[in-house]
Design a protein around this motif. Structure first.
Motif: not given
Length: 438
Positions: A10-11, A98-105, A161-172, A174-179
């Motif tokens: 998950l990291g 599954p959204l974070p996995g689709v987005f980041y993987v 990469v900011w969303l993944e590595l610097a944002s407060p909650d990269p696995g959120s 709602p955050a990925i959806r907005i992005w």
């Protein structure tokens, strides 16, 4: 054991650190090969971007370019996008989505693998291009400014990469959806204004796919036929436009920062100097930006550090040599995210079989178990990681050496490369050190 592996998946930096022995061996090989190339390798350019590849049968090109094929791919792309959107808006707003996995993987890492195999695939599977096609390829006729080059894509990649590595909650979710919503709106608006040239130069995922595809043996000849050829011929044909160094610096710098941010020293420093989530986010943002800037500045200075060229050519050299960073970027991506792709990728596909968490079992995938084959064999993972880093370094040195022979005056062809080779060695040593310590 299963809990540990799942947490590991998950990291950001999911592979185990490599043993110091592997790192030292890899560094020694990188250093030796670098100076062997500069001192002993060929003395005239061998890679030609105009050299045609071996053309595949005409029916292959005809099928790939057929309107029916493009429409089928557009429809499939929109259907898959809708499926993922259903999970994003209606699925569980938890780690089971599954959204974070689709987005980041699948998107971030899988796109590199697919582009290496088949070429710039995002051009044909992009949901924005599909929507543009459905809308009749309408455009307001605005000319894409040449000065923009790849700068919008560099900004988009940094936002990712900011969303993944610097944002407060990269696995959120709602955050990925907005992005993703912002990405679709901006990219579609640009395509409607400037046509598909916006997609080719400003869409971060399309530029990312195009950059990775330069190492693919698949390409098109001048007559449009699909062909197979030497990846180094294709690599040197990377279009030189404003912002290309920024794109590659974001890609390489962000991956290095991902490893660095996993070190105990960085985590301890972050805990010591920040006392709030906002403060930690600002610190991580500054660190991420610093890594990208260091790559850009060091590469630019090394490219310009030569004699025998006029001021105009000196300014052009970073862009003309930027393609040599691509193998290093790709090698480090696979070294860093290999386990992430193989194991978390399986998990994501299984979850996509039941996007709403209601017990669906599309194509019988929901009953499949994730195979943690790489995590169970850390020695294999360590060997592969070092191999990817060193192979990327070697390919980058070869590409830079051959291009320098074509660009630099004969009297400066060796001395003019030394700064670039030392910088590339520095990238490789740093990468191995971070993979060792992360």
């Amino acid at each position: 054991m299963t809990t540990q592996l799942l947490a590991h998946g998950l990291g950001g930096s999911t592979d185990l650190p490599i043993p110091v022995t592997y790192a030292l061996i890899g560094a020694a090989w990188a250093l030796t090969f670098t100076f062997a190339v500069v001192a002993l390798a060929w003395r005239s350019p061998r890679f030609d971007p105009e050299r045609p590849g071996r053309a595949l049968p005409r029916r292959v090109t005809a099928v790939v370019d057929a309107p029916a094929t493009r429409w089928v791919l557009a429809v499939v792309s929109l259907l898959l996008t809708g499926w993922v959107a259903m999970a994003a808006f209606l699925g569980p707003q938890t780690a089971d989505n599954p959204l974070p996995g689709v987005f980041y993987v699948l998107l971030w890492v899988g796109l590199v693998a697919v582009s290496l195999l088949f070429g710039p695939v995002w051009r044909v599977i992009s949901p924005v291009r599909a929507l543009h096609r459905v809308l009749g390829r309408r455009s307001f006729g605005v000319t894409y400014p040449q000065a923009f080059g790849y700068w919008p894509a560099a900004a988009g990649l940094f936002a990712f990469v900011w969303l993944e590595l610097a944002s407060p909650d990269p696995g959120s979710v709602p955050a990925i959806r907005i992005w993703l919503l912002v990405y679709v709106v901006v990219t579609l608006a640009g395509a409607l204004c400037c046509g598909t040239r916006w997609c080719a130069r400003a869409d971060p995922f399309e530029v990312y796919s195009t950059v990775a595809s330069r190492l693919s043996p698949m390409r098109r000849n001048a007559d449009g036929r699909i062909a197979v050829g030497n990846p180094f011929d294709h690599l040197v044909a990377l279009p030189v436009r404003p912002g290309i160094v920024a794109v590659l610096s974001v890609l390489l710098g962000s991956t290095a920062f991902d490893s660095f941010s996993a070190t105990p020293q960085w985590r301890s420093f972050t805990d010591r100097v920040t006392d709030s989530a906002d403060g930690a986010t600002l610190l991580r943002t500054a660190g991420l930006l610093l890594f990208a800037v260091v790559v850009a500045v060091s590469f630019t200075l090394a490219a310009r550090c030569t004699g025998g060229v006029d001021a105009q050519r000196r300014r052009e050299l970073p862009g003309l040599l930027a393609h040599s960073l691509i193998p290093i970027v790709v090698g480090y991506v696979f070294a860093h995210y290999l386990t992430y792709l193989v194991e978390r990728g399986q998990q994501t596909i299984v979850r996509l079989a039941d996007p709403l968490g209601r017990g669906w079992n599309v194509l019988g995938l929901a009953d499949n178990d994730v195979s943690y084959v790489l995590s169970m064999h850390p020695a294999v993972v360590a060997t592969l990681k070092v191999g990817f880093v060193v192979a990327g370094h070697i390919a980058g040195v070869i590409a830079a050496h051959d291009r320098a022979l074509a660009l630099l005056p004969r009297a400066h062809q060796v001395t003019g490369q030394l700064a670039m080779m030392l910088v590339m060695v520095g990238y490789t040593f740093t990468g191995l050190y971070l993979l060792f310590g992360g």
